[in-house]
Write an enzyme that holds these catalytic residues in place. Sequence first.
Site, PDB file in Angstrom:
ATOM      1  CE1 TYR A 145      -7.005  -9.978  12.273  1.00 39.03           C
ATOM      2  CE2 TYR A 145      -5.693  -8.084  11.580  1.00 39.03           C
ATOM      3  CZ  TYR A 145      -6.079  -8.988  12.558  1.00 39.03           C
ATOM      4  OH  TYR A 145      -5.545  -8.892  13.816  1.00 39.03           O
ATOM      5  CG  ASP A 240      -9.788  -2.168   7.291  1.00 42.83           C
ATOM      6  OD1 ASP A 240      -8.781  -1.438   7.167  1.00 42.83           O
ATOM      7  OD2 ASP A 240      -9.808  -3.189   8.007  1.00 42.83           O
ATOM      8  CE  LYS A 268      -1.307  -3.028   8.223  1.00 37.60           C
ATOM      9  NZ  LYS A 268      -0.513  -3.830   9.132  1.00 37.60           N
TER      10      LYS A 268
HETATM   11  N1  HOZ Z   1      -1.935  -8.026  11.108  1.00 35.55           N
HETATM   12  C1  HOZ Z   1      -0.725  -7.780  10.423  1.00 35.55           C
HETATM   13  C2  HOZ Z   1      -0.718  -8.348   9.069  1.00 35.55           C
HETATM   14  N2  HOZ Z   1      -1.930  -8.398   8.398  1.00 35.55           N
HETATM   15  C3  HOZ Z   1       0.442  -8.344  11.161  1.00 35.55           C
HETATM   16  C4  HOZ Z   1       0.944  -7.432  12.174  1.00 35.55           C
HETATM   17  C5  HOZ Z   1       2.268  -7.855  12.776  1.00 35.55           C
HETATM   18  O1  HOZ Z   1       2.478  -9.015  13.056  1.00 35.55           O
HETATM   19  O2  HOZ Z   1       3.072  -6.994  12.956  1.00 35.55           O
END
Ligand code: HOZ
Length: 434
Positions: A145, A240, A268
């Site tokens: 992802y 990534d 993050k």
């Molecule tokens: N895309 C995030 C986990 N792979 C989730 C982000 C969120 O819901 O805060």
Amino acid sequence: MYQTNESKKLFFEAQKTLVGGVNSPVRAFKSVGGTPLFIKKTEGAYIWDEDNNKYVDFVGSWGPAIVGHTHPEVLEEIVKVAQNGFSFGAPTKRETLLAEAINNALPSMEKIRLVSSGTEACMSAIRVARAFTGRSKILKFTGCYHGHGDSFLVKAGSGVATLGLPDSLGVPESVASNTLVVPFNDPGQLEEMFARNKDQIAAVIVEPYIGNAGFIKAQPGFLPFLRKITGENGSLLIFDEVMTGFRVAFGGVQILEKITPDLTTLGKVIGGGFPLAAYGGKKEIMDMIAPLGPVYQAGTLSGNPIAVAAGQKTLEILSRAGSYTHLSEVTQNISSLLVEEGKNAGFKVVSDSAGGMFGFFFSASLPKNFEEVKVQCSQELFNTFFHAALREGIYLAPSAFEACFVSLAHGSSELLTCKNGFRKAFQALAANNQ
Ligand code: HOZ
């Protein structure tokens, strides 16, 4: 008696105005079932919901909370910086300092651009990759992802996998057809894809350790093979490291595995809990971006002073001696506890970890890619276990297809809670299965 009535009430209200009651799909608990917890405060290794239930937190805001929630030093720093203003839309000294800190840890990021989210970083990285190579296609791996940019929503992990959507509606065929997808850890299929698309692939983008299909490490030799095949074909290699950056080591997977990608994306951890991300890489590629070159990318909140200050302080804390030894030890212990307590209750559980990141599957062996996750891992057992763990005061990622995160604030006391909590949760699962 464990109850979440307040969260239920708040979720009911939220759904009237917020789409699905949430602002990001995996938060909705759709695949694990039940009602999402509404969080009211955090501290260290813990979160509290609106019903005052306290949990050992293994979500850590999906990665950023690596030094522990609401760390006093980060709090002090952002309060200090906020006195001078919230957003300037003009350069600040601190942006350069943060970029220097990133470059020191990740020398492959020779030139850096700060942005506001991992999605933005990945979208921008493929734009510059396409411009640099003059090619249109990108290649990604099933279950990886890279945010919700149009080009990435093809066989994606995270919320897309959690909701069981193969792809997203709204992505034009002309865009999706430029995204090639192959299974992770499968050099043969990768080679074939390159052969079928000679001189057309601008870049391969990869989560070098996948955190959005559960947690799956690259098998020995796979990342070096990726580096070799991209180089031979004139394609760029994009790591990534939005999840793995400063999470698996000070730097990222590229430091652990000694691979030099052409471009890297981060998010993050580097924002310390605030919206901040980055992309960067070889100077000659990055210098194609405006204002130096013809590739356009911009943002009002890019390099926001409060986010930058939180990121700087977070990296400083992480750079202190012993940080990653502590993270790795606690994480490995959690990972072993899941396997052991699962086994004691009669379940086959496998788990893997790197630095402060781990995942586990109800499976007899570790899957090597998302294809294997889908056929060999039980999502049903995960879902029931997830709720049983919540009742024991342990908050795991609410999806079988997400990694979990440990912070510097997790230690022996949380390990003890988990030992007892996992045991009871597996026992409850066993009872439920009879
Ligand atoms: N895309 C995030 C986990 N792979 C989730 C982000 C969120 O819901 O805060």
